[in-house]
Scaffold this motif. Structure first.
Motif, PDB file in Angstrom:
ATOM      1  N   VAL A 186       0.836  -1.195   0.000  1.00  0.00           N
ATOM      2  CA  VAL A 186       0.000   0.000   0.000  1.00  0.00           C
ATOM      3  C   VAL A 186       0.876   1.252   0.000  1.00  0.00           C
ATOM      4  CG1 VAL A 186      -1.684   1.340   1.321  1.00  0.00           C
ATOM      5  CG2 VAL A 186      -1.952  -1.132   1.127  1.00  0.00           C
ATOM      6  N   SER A 187       1.961   1.223   0.757  1.00  0.00           N
ATOM      7  CA  SER A 187       2.838   2.399   0.815  1.00  0.00           C
ATOM      8  C   SER A 187       3.454   2.704  -0.544  1.00  0.00           C
ATOM      9  CB  SER A 187       3.939   2.181   1.864  1.00  0.00           C
ATOM     10  OG  SER A 187       4.960   1.311   1.393  1.00  0.00           O
ATOM     11  N   ARG A 188       3.699   1.675  -1.340  1.00  0.00           N
ATOM     12  CA  ARG A 188       4.215   1.901  -2.696  1.00  0.00           C
ATOM     13  C   ARG A 188       3.156   2.580  -3.560  1.00  0.00           C
ATOM     14  NH1 ARG A 188       7.189  -3.933  -3.980  1.00  0.00           N
ATOM     15  NH2 ARG A 188       8.357  -4.057  -2.017  1.00  0.00           N
ATOM     16  N   SER A 189       1.911   2.162  -3.395  1.00  0.00           N
ATOM     17  CA  SER A 189       0.827   2.808  -4.134  1.00  0.00           C
ATOM     18  C   SER A 189       0.724   4.283  -3.764  1.00  0.00           C
ATOM     19  CB  SER A 189      -0.510   2.117  -3.840  1.00  0.00           C
ATOM     20  OG  SER A 189      -0.478   0.757  -4.178  1.00  0.00           O
ATOM     21  N   LEU A 190       0.835   4.578  -2.477  1.00  0.00           N
ATOM     22  CA  LEU A 190       0.729   5.961  -2.020  1.00  0.00           C
ATOM     23  C   LEU A 190       1.880   6.808  -2.563  1.00  0.00           C
ATOM     24  CD1 LEU A 190      -0.335   5.295   1.687  1.00  0.00           C
ATOM     25  CD2 LEU A 190      -1.794   5.654  -0.319  1.00  0.00           C
ATOM     26  N   ARG A 191       3.041   6.207  -2.658  1.00  0.00           N
ATOM     27  CA  ARG A 191       4.185   6.912  -3.253  1.00  0.00           C
ATOM     28  C   ARG A 191       3.903   7.247  -4.712  1.00  0.00           C
ATOM     29  NH1 ARG A 191       9.227   3.241  -3.212  1.00  0.00           N
ATOM     30  NH2 ARG A 191       8.061   2.285  -4.929  1.00  0.00           N
TER      31      ARG A 191
END
Length: 333
Positions: free
Chosen positions: A31-36
């Motif tokens: 999810v953190s990669r998506s937010l990035r």
């Protein structure tokens, strides 16, 4: 000084005696990669090639709806294939999004609001993304709506990204609240706020005061007292702040203290509130409580409420504990 990355932090949380599972760690990392990625798109969207989008014919810029749709697709496509999720629920979809059969399915559910609030995009005010993670309950079809209708206390993790002058990720996995800042050069989330705590007292409040004419009596009483300042019953001055982005308003109270109120009003008796339980209220309530604050509808603790539908909306009161308790007491009077 060593820089602690999100991956390092999550591994430490996994290694704790009562720590998170490896699967949950990987869900949060993806999810953190998506937010990035969303952060990059939000920052560059007005520069996109006009031939690749329809946009607003008057300005040539992409519409806010297009930006929200793009963010939604980023999260869906980035998190389908990992094997750790059974289904996802997005604030932009009418129902659950099951993991395609070509991918393995896991034991977790991802709930998210890809961009809150889209109206702020048009005027370049901070927006954010909100998410939480649930476990697939026993005896319920994995990708059914019923699987998502769990009280907020069952959330395993919750977080939000704030796309402002810096891109921030605020996260809880049930062991306090931690803040990370995106290092845009290296694409890493670096811990910058290791223990976020909400002061119990505050002199700031966030509410849309244009709706004062339709507030219920407890809300009006409380806000009138704050507005009266040092000459009123509270004997001190308060400041009002309102960005009209839940992520931005909640982030302020996490760092400075405050109370955020989005109450029920009298305009439409069929609508008991404006914010959705699954996509806004529950994730933010978990973060706020983990940071030492409180979160209530005015009648009950938000995290204890069992959702009746995926789109259910409720009144939301959250923030510094002393102020939330006072306003809840006014509802009970």
């Amino acid at each position: 000084m060593d820089r602690i990355t999100l991956t390092q932090y999550l591994l430490e949380q996994q290694r704790r005696e009562d720590g998170i599972s490896a699967d949950l760690r990987l869900v949060v990392e993806l999810v953190s990669r998506s937010l990035r990625t969303i952060s990059i798109h939000v920052g560059k969207i007005a520069l996109a090639d006009g031939a690749q989008r329809t946009g607003d014919p008057a300005t040539g810029s992409p519409t806010s709806a297009e930006i929200v749709n793009a963010a939604n697709e980023i999260i869906l496509s980035d998190n389908e294939w990992s094997g750790h999720l059974s289904a996802m629920a997005s604030a932009e979809l009418a129902g659950p999004h099951p993991i395609p059969h070509r991918y393995p399915r896991g034991k977790h559910l991802l709930v998210f609001n890809p961009l809150d609030t889209e109206a702020n995009i048009d005027v370049n005010i901070s927006v954010g993304s909100i998410f939480s993670v649930l476990r697939v309950p026993d005896g319920v079809p994995n990708s059914s709506e019923q699987a998502f209708l769990q009280p907020g206390v069952e959330q395993l993790a919750a977080g939000y990204a704030l796309y402002g002058p810096q891109t921030l990720l605020v996260l809880t996995v049930g062991n306090g609240v931690v803040g990370f800042t995106l290092d845009r050069e290296f694409g890493s989330w670096i811990m910058t706020q290791p223990d976020m705590r909400i002061p119990s007292r505050t002199r700031e409040f966030a509410i849309n005061s244009s709706n004062a004419r339709v507030w219920d009596a407890p809300i009006k009483r409380y806000i009138d007292e704050l507005l009266a300042g040092r000459d009123g019953p509270r004997g001190e001055d308060f400041n009002m702040r309102w960005v009209a982005s839940m992520v931005a308003d909640v982030h302020r109270l996490l760092t400075r203290g405050g109370i955020f109120v989005y109450p029920r009003d009298k305009r439409d008796p069929s609508k008991p509130g404006r914010l959705r339980v699954l996509f806004e209220a529950n994730p933010m309530a978990m973060i706020v409580e983990q940071a030492g604050g409180l979160a209530s509808t005015g009648a009950e603790r938000i995290l204890d409420l069992v959702p009746e539908s995926m789109g259910q909306r409720i009144p939301v009161i959250l923030g510094s504990s002393e102020e939330v308790e006072r306003l809840v007491n006014y509802h009970e009077a």
